[in-house]
Design an enzyme around this catalytic site. Sequence first.
Site, short mmCIF file in Angstrom:
data_model
loop_
_atom_site.label_atom_id
_atom_site.label_comp_id
_atom_site.label_asym_id
_atom_site.label_seq_id
_atom_site.Cartn_x
_atom_site.Cartn_y
_atom_site.Cartn_z
N GLY A 154 0.84 -1.33 0.10
CA GLY A 154 -0.31 -0.28 0.15
C GLY A 154 0.37 1.26 0.13
O GLY A 154 2.20 1.68 0.19
N TYR A 155 0.21 2.20 -0.19
CA TYR A 155 0.93 3.53 -0.34
C TYR A 155 0.18 4.10 0.28
O TYR A 155 -0.72 5.04 0.61
CB TYR A 155 0.43 4.27 -1.97
CG TYR A 155 1.41 3.17 -2.68
CD1 TYR A 155 2.54 3.16 -3.16
CD2 TYR A 155 0.97 2.38 -2.61
CE1 TYR A 155 3.48 2.32 -3.61
CE2 TYR A 155 1.36 1.35 -4.55
CZ TYR A 155 3.12 2.43 -4.70
OH TYR A 155 3.56 0.72 -5.05
N LEU A 156 1.34 5.23 1.78
CA LEU A 156 1.32 6.63 2.27
C LEU A 156 1.76 7.63 1.22
O LEU A 156 1.17 8.88 2.37
CB LEU A 156 2.24 6.03 3.21
CG LEU A 156 2.34 5.04 4.48
CD1 LEU A 156 3.26 5.25 5.31
CD2 LEU A 156 1.18 5.28 5.45
N GLU A 203 -3.30 4.42 2.02
CA GLU A 203 -4.79 5.23 1.39
C GLU A 203 -6.00 4.24 0.52
O GLU A 203 -5.26 2.91 0.17
CB GLU A 203 -4.02 5.83 -0.43
CG GLU A 203 -3.17 7.19 0.25
CD GLU A 203 -2.41 7.31 -0.55
OE1 GLU A 203 -2.45 7.63 -2.15
OE2 GLU A 203 -1.59 9.10 -0.87
#
Length: 146
Positions: A29-31, A81
Site C-alpha cells: 500500500g501507499y502512504l 491510501e
Amino acid sequence: MALEIEHKYLVVNDRYKDVAFKCVTINQGYLNRQPERTVRVRTVDDLGFLTVKGKNAGDVRLEFEYEIPFEDAIALLKLCEPGIVEKNRYYVDYKGLTWEIDEFHGQREGLVVAEVEIPESGFEYEKPSFIGKNVTGNPLYYNSNL
C-alpha cells in the site's frame, strides 16, 4: 544514494512459471502517491519493508528500501491510501539478469507485468520469450497507480 534503473514490460504468456526459481506473495500500500515521491509499505511473505521512491527520470529514479518488523508493516498497511495491491511475484534468471514477474490479484486480476533492473541506462540485454510490449515510463503501469 540509491538509484534504481528498471525497465517494465507486459507479459504475453505464462512460460515464466516453468523457469521461475522463486515465488512470493506481496501485499503493498501507499502512504504517499505524489508524483515527486512515493512511500510504500510492503509485506513479502512474512517480511515487512518501507520504501521511498523519487520521481522517474526515464528509466532512473531514487529508491530507498528498509526492512521493518512484519507487525509494523501490517499496521502501516491499515494507514495506507485506498487500493492495497495484491500480487504474486515470480523470479526468473535469464542471461545474467533477474526478471521479476508480477501477477496481480483482486481489482487488477489478469494483469501481468515484468520488471528487470539493469546496471545503467542504455544497457542492452536479451528478453525472454514471455516478454511483450515495453511500458517503461508509462504511468498507467506504475504500481502506485495500480
